[in-house]
Scaffold this motif. Sequence first.
Motif, mmCIF file in Angstrom:
data_model
loop_
_atom_site.group_PDB
_atom_site.id
_atom_site.type_symbol
_atom_site.label_atom_id
_atom_site.label_comp_id
_atom_site.label_asym_id
_atom_site.label_seq_id
_atom_site.Cartn_x
_atom_site.Cartn_y
_atom_site.Cartn_z
ATOM 1 N N PRO A 29 0.702 -1.162 -0.163
ATOM 2 C CA PRO A 29 -0.127 -0.063 0.228
ATOM 3 C C PRO A 29 0.977 1.247 0.010
ATOM 4 N N ASN A 30 0.350 2.179 -0.729
ATOM 5 C CA ASN A 30 1.220 3.584 -0.726
ATOM 6 C C ASN A 30 0.492 4.426 0.312
ATOM 7 N N ARG A 31 1.017 5.811 0.538
ATOM 8 C CA ARG A 31 0.284 6.740 1.558
ATOM 9 C C ARG A 31 -1.120 6.983 1.399
ATOM 10 N N ARG A 32 -1.535 7.002 0.198
ATOM 11 C CA ARG A 32 -2.919 7.337 -0.068
ATOM 12 C C ARG A 32 -3.654 6.206 0.529
ATOM 13 N N GLU A 33 -3.191 5.149 0.137
ATOM 14 C CA GLU A 33 -4.227 3.839 0.548
ATOM 15 C C GLU A 33 -4.145 3.465 1.972
ATOM 16 N N LEU A 34 -3.020 3.867 2.547
ATOM 17 C CA LEU A 34 -2.597 3.817 4.106
ATOM 18 C C LEU A 34 -3.578 4.727 4.653
ATOM 19 N N ALA A 35 -3.789 5.943 4.156
ATOM 20 C CA ALA A 35 -4.591 6.853 4.998
ATOM 21 C C ALA A 35 -6.018 6.499 4.792
ATOM 22 N N ALA A 36 -6.166 5.719 3.814
ATOM 23 C CA ALA A 36 -8.013 5.550 3.737
ATOM 24 C C ALA A 36 -8.218 4.292 4.202
ATOM 25 N N THR A 37 -7.309 3.629 4.932
ATOM 26 C CA THR A 37 -7.418 2.643 5.778
ATOM 27 C C THR A 37 -7.636 2.554 7.381
#
Length: 224
Positions: free
Chosen positions: A146-154
């Motif tokens: 996961p990238n930073r954007r995906e981590l932020a959405a999780t």
Amino acid sequence: MTSDALPARLPETDLTRHRRLRAQGSRERADLEAILDAGFICHLGVVVEGRPLVVPTVYGRDERQLYLHGSVASRSLAGGVPVCVTVTHVDALVLARSVFEHGVNYRSAVIHGEARKVTDPDEKLEGLRRLTEHATPGQWSYARLPNRRELAATTLLALSLEEASVKIRTGAPEDGDGPDAELGLWAGTLPLTTVWGAPVADPVLPPDVPVPGHIARREGTRHG
């Protein structure tokens, strides 16, 4: 045993005390871990805006805590509130001579506690790794991370495994030595087994992309 080692038996609390069917109860930590390792879907129960909400979600674990994940928009993953998580496996129907004596052979774990929202980036990534590897061993190192954007959405929650209740039922019907045994009816168990099938490729996948070994070798096996 070191000072950091976990006790072999789970503590008994008011929430985990076995009040019914005590013979099926277990306080062994090894039984809890075996039940968790045999599955990857749990049901998370939490009170949201005054109403009970139970949602299925995937999980992973280390020795001390369970990790649960979902969208940041999920109302059930707010964290900081008491929750209850259950994992259940059905092993067989128990078919007795009378309907009253019918039952289920099963393994179940109920975990109580206050879910903690994981905010530390390193712990969050490690929790997601454990969750991914728990469902599909080998996938974390195979797929894109996961990238930073995906981590932020999780959202990732951590729940201590300290307060847990375990029950296990095995064996045959219990009316074999009663009056119903004279009825001449069949009685016994009907086992239930779930195994992984053959991998099915994404329809848009190029035909020259092979099934990775860590997925292919699971065909015909059981999880855990």
